[in-house]
Design an enzyme around this catalytic site. Structure first.
Site, PDB file in Angstrom:
ATOM      1  N   ALA A  77       0.838  -1.206   0.000  1.00 27.84           N
ATOM      2  CA  ALA A  77       0.000   0.000   0.000  1.00 27.84           C
ATOM      3  C   ALA A  77       0.870   1.251   0.000  1.00 27.84           C
ATOM      4  O   ALA A  77       0.595   2.218  -0.723  1.00 27.84           O
ATOM      5  CB  ALA A  77      -0.933   0.001   1.210  1.00 27.84           C
ATOM      6  N   ASP A 104      -5.104  -0.083   4.774  1.00 28.76           N
ATOM      7  CA  ASP A 104      -3.690   0.063   4.415  1.00 28.76           C
ATOM      8  C   ASP A 104      -3.453   1.321   3.583  1.00 28.76           C
ATOM      9  O   ASP A 104      -2.569   2.131   3.897  1.00 28.76           O
ATOM     10  CB  ASP A 104      -3.214  -1.167   3.624  1.00 28.76           C
ATOM     11  CG  ASP A 104      -3.021  -2.386   4.511  1.00 28.76           C
ATOM     12  OD1 ASP A 104      -3.568  -2.396   5.629  1.00 28.76           O
ATOM     13  OD2 ASP A 104      -2.332  -3.319   4.079  1.00 28.76           O
TER      14      ASP A 104
END
Lengths: 328, 328
Positions: free
Chosen positions: A116, A159
């Site tokens: 992420a 995330d």
């Protein structure tokens, strides 16, 4: 001709409370931590290249083919995976004539949100370099879409939200920010990678087989998460540690623990003097987090090293996406 | 003159499921196991002596004074504690002119019901030797009273019931027998003694502080116990192992685990190939139990030894009190 560069960085994350149970609708708390992925974009007329540094990976180059496919210039499987995230960004933005250099302090495949952070930082750096003006909200939303695409449907909004916005996020259905102060913690990683997809599937199977057992366990996890918020706000670290330890047992009860994680957790609590310790993320490998007594991060790091873990001192509530443009 | 002796033996026990939660009214299952305390009584005109063998204790003599007090002839604290249980029996029966010899295979202060087995065997042997004809029910009831007296009010009716009757017992309020087949298991002991009284008090404090967390945890423990009974009956060992592992996590969540217990549990599950493993009894030290794959007790014993544990192969549902009279 001086080369103009654009640089962006985004933090990794830890889940403080509520992993797994969150899939069934109870709240979870995540926090950005001060381990960052940094992406630099520079002009490279006529070509498109991705270079990866750090992350325990050798410096490696990738070319992106005419149809957006990643052409590896000789590399590890892990580096190739990281390159796919950047290639996803490049394709999304239809970028060309650039070199994208990724450097990351975040261990890969460890549940610390490495992918992420790379997607968020790459999306921001490449789009800025192209003169596009995406808001942080747009970066978070688009990054989540790219992560899901590369991961074939899997991807936590927590995330990408934490990588983009930083701070703390509460997930209960969607993600929403929590205003809470920073805490000194320690992240400890086992050598075993974790696999969120298979861990989540395993726990959901267990839940189908034993609903009358797993139901109350998830309920208890939710109550722990709710009790933790005022503890973080008020700096009640002793109680926060107790809640982490309780959450850890509940994660063990659903089979998310491993011998290595348990060793690091007991090392942190024992010789390290941590007030609490638990695995973070899906478990079955990956990392744990420990809450040191104030000023005693180093003791926990030593105890983790002694138990063959890689330890990182971190602060929770770390700053989100940072973009620097026009660097020469 | 040939010396006439009376001999009795009684088994130790393990708790299979439900420890701690049982204090709040959810069911627990215990089983007698084939580790036994043996008591031999012989005539000794004009004197009253207690001798202890094994139990990791040196052979030691005790005299009982005119007011029932134990007079140590030089011994360890542990031996003196064991002698107090026998002295409790001697006083209860107003016995004299005998030597009581105690030999036990059951590790002391480990949660395996060593004291209950000694009291049950001593009560049966001494009363038989005196020509008293106590039923097993009377032995169980009187032994529970003596154990409670020596332990100043503490004493589980499950321990004395299992030592007297053998087999399995379900505790939910009172203890009642469960008709279930024997299973091959392994008991593994840490070097750290456990203290039931302080562990129970600690967990009850945690429950007062976090009722909304501990309530659902105990509910989940109760459901595990209920699910386990048909598994033992039908020999569904895979599922039984899963239930043991879930129960272990819940015991960790209430702080009953220790590093040493966790090491033995992961050793049994890992290299030992056990289908499940958990601590047994109050935790905070003491012992764990593991369910080997059929015929693989030895693998678990090796894994435990490698992790500095003392391992014992046992069968559940072991025979209760056995009395032999008129031995020459």
């Amino acid at each position: 001709m001086p080369c103009v560069k654009t640089r962006a960085s985004a933090p990794g994350k830890i889940i403080l409370f509520g992993e797994h149970a969150v899939v069934s609708g109870t709240p979870a708390i995540g926090s950005a931590v001060g381990l960052r992925a940094r992406v630099t974009v520079e002009d490279l007329p006529g070509r498109l290249e991705i270079a990866l540094r750090d992350m325990g990976l050798t410096v490696t180059g990738f070319s992106v083919g005419p149809n957006g496919e990643v052409i590896s210039l000789g590399s590890s499987e892990e580096a190739a995976r990281a390159a796919r995230y950047v290639a996803g960004v490049v394709r999304e933005l239809d970028a060309r004539d650039i070199r994208v250099i990724v450097e990351s302090e975040i261990p890969v495949a460890s549940g610390l949100g490495s992918s992420a952070a790379i997607v968020v930082a790459a999306l921001a750096a490449v789009s800025s370099h192209m003169g596009l003006d995406l808001s942080v909200n747009q970066v978070a939303a688009q990054a989540h879409g790219i992560e899901k695409m590369v991961q074939q449907g899997l991807g936590s909004p927590m995330d990408t939200a934490l990588s983009a916005f930083g701070g703390y996020q509460m997930v209960c259905g969607g993600a929403s920010p929590l205003e809470l102060p920073a805490i000194e913690m320690v992240v400890g990683c086992t050598s075993r990678p974790h696999d969120t997809r298979s861990e989540v599937a395993r726990v959901q199977e267990l839940r189908s087989a034993y609903p009358e057992v797993i139901g109350p366990i998830f309920q208890a996890v939710g109550e722990i998460t709710r009790r933790a918020i005022p503890c973080i706000r008020d700096g009640s670290l002793m109680e926060l540690g107790t809640l982490m330890n309780m959450n850890q047992g509940l994660l063990e009860s659903i089979g998310a623990g491993t011998r290595e994680l348990s060793e690091l957790i007991y090392a942190a609590r024992g010789a390290g003097g941590a007030l609490g310790a638990k695995l973070t993320g899906a478990g079955g490998g990956g990392c744990m987090i420990a809450l040191p007594e104030p000023g005693r991060q180093r003791d926990v790091l030593i105890a983790l090293a002694q138990s063959r873990g890689s330890g990182f001192p971190v602060k929770t509530g770390a700053e989100g996406l940072i973009v620097e443009t026009g660097i020469r």
